[in-house]
Enzyme design. Sequence first.
Site, mmCIF file in Angstrom:
data_model
loop_
_atom_site.group_PDB
_atom_site.id
_atom_site.type_symbol
_atom_site.label_atom_id
_atom_site.label_comp_id
_atom_site.label_asym_id
_atom_site.label_seq_id
_atom_site.Cartn_x
_atom_site.Cartn_y
_atom_site.Cartn_z
ATOM 1 N N ALA A 1 8.461 2.465 7.950
ATOM 2 C CA ALA A 1 7.682 1.241 7.751
ATOM 3 C C ALA A 1 7.147 1.116 6.334
ATOM 4 O O ALA A 1 6.994 2.103 5.610
ATOM 5 C CB ALA A 1 6.517 1.214 8.736
ATOM 6 N N ASN A 2 6.876 -0.126 5.949
ATOM 7 C CA ASN A 2 6.104 -0.443 4.754
ATOM 8 C C ASN A 2 4.731 -0.926 5.202
ATOM 9 O O ASN A 2 4.611 -1.605 6.230
ATOM 10 C CB ASN A 2 6.787 -1.535 3.934
ATOM 11 N N VAL A 3 3.710 -0.588 4.423
ATOM 12 C CA VAL A 3 2.349 -0.974 4.783
ATOM 13 C C VAL A 3 1.770 -1.853 3.678
ATOM 14 O O VAL A 3 1.897 -1.540 2.489
ATOM 15 C CB VAL A 3 1.452 0.261 5.008
ATOM 16 N N LEU B 1 0.805 -1.225 0.000
ATOM 17 C CA LEU B 1 0.000 0.000 0.000
ATOM 18 C C LEU B 1 0.833 1.267 0.000
ATOM 19 O O LEU B 1 0.434 2.283 -0.555
ATOM 20 C CB LEU B 1 -0.940 0.012 1.212
ATOM 21 N N GLY B 2 1.981 1.231 0.665
ATOM 22 C CA GLY B 2 2.777 2.445 0.742
ATOM 23 C C GLY B 2 3.992 2.264 1.620
ATOM 24 O O GLY B 2 4.159 1.250 2.305
ATOM 25 N N GLY C 1 6.635 4.492 4.351
ATOM 26 C CA GLY C 1 6.949 5.673 5.130
ATOM 27 C C GLY C 1 8.404 5.658 5.550
ATOM 28 O O GLY C 1 9.193 4.811 5.112
ATOM 29 N N GLN C 2 8.750 6.594 6.415
ATOM 30 C CA GLN C 2 10.139 6.701 6.852
ATOM 31 C C GLN C 2 10.584 5.470 7.626
ATOM 32 O O GLN C 2 11.726 5.035 7.521
ATOM 33 C CB GLN C 2 10.309 7.951 7.723
ATOM 34 N N LYS D 1 1.592 -3.069 9.077
ATOM 35 C CA LYS D 1 2.727 -2.150 9.046
ATOM 36 C C LYS D 1 3.986 -2.925 9.437
ATOM 37 O O LYS D 1 4.109 -3.380 10.574
ATOM 38 C CB LYS D 1 2.503 -0.976 10.001
ATOM 39 N N ASP E 1 0.293 14.890 16.707
ATOM 40 C CA ASP E 1 0.557 14.934 15.263
ATOM 41 C C ASP E 1 -0.743 14.832 14.471
ATOM 42 O O ASP E 1 -0.828 14.085 13.497
ATOM 43 C CB ASP E 1 1.513 13.823 14.850
#
Length: 330
Positions: A17-19, A11-12, A14-15, A34, A130
């Site tokens: 993690a991968n999801v 899905l995507g 991030g800094q 995640k 956040d």
Amino acid sequence: MSRRYDTIKHLGEGQFANVYLAQDLESGECVAIKKIKLGSREEAKDGINRTAIREIKLLKEIHHDNIIGLRDVIGHRTSIQLVFDFMDTDLEHVIKDKEIILMPAHIKNITMQMLLGLEFLHVHWILHRDLKPNNLLMNKMGRVKLTDFGLARFFGSPNRNYTHQVVTRWYRAPELLFGARSYGVGIDIWSVGCIIAELLLRNPIFPGESDIDQLVKIFNILGCPTPETWPNMTEMNSYVIIKPQTEYMALNYYFSAAPQDLLDLMAGMWTFDPIKRLTCTQSLQMEYFRTQPFCCLDEELPLPKKQQPQKRSRRLDDDGTRPVRRLNFD
């Protein structure tokens, strides 16, 4: 991954993690997994990034309809995978989709769901730290859930200081921009006000390019605080004198289509003195939530077209009328 989960697609990234989208083979439900990347020696503890440890600790203790659910934690040597509720989109995608028309009843529903989830956190002495549109997830049934607790903290300990480098700048409260190290629920409430404004404008209200520019943009719209309206302002670590670059105009100048009761809510969330700023509970008791149009049904919230669920039959109350999301003020 665990044999319980069948990976469907990536899905995507991030800094940290991968999801992945996966199916829980026991329940048949879709979940989001995640997969935490290994942290550096400085930022990791026992090989796992500290933000992941913090997120696990918090989410295992809290359960609410408007907070993302942590279903499972899978550990293997120095890697870790967090299994979450699967959500179809986030509020940022909804705001940016020009084909979506956000009606007053939609905005009221989203605002209420945000506040209910955040109120639960604050009652349990947790700051999110956040809040922003892409940290508010939505599923096809219109449920809004707070996510990403990597910066969240327990608060309330006397004389405890925190870092002021939290919250994405555009949603950061002025006390943080002035370097406050001791703060409370007001920093999250300020962010909610910014998100409501973004729902109305379909663009960020305070898109600062630096901390100083952020303060300038805030003061240009809200006016400049004074020692009378914000008594401790000049004592903050990074306080500087900033003069607005434009003449002060009332909020209805910028939000001409918004009702006065919504402007009153936003003004309370943007009170400069954090001690006088509205809390979640106070916000939910404001006139805005007592007046029509009331919140739409959750499933009537619009989603980006490619993620739009099939139409569902409308539920009816016992008297044959459509139910609405309302608070009980009795």
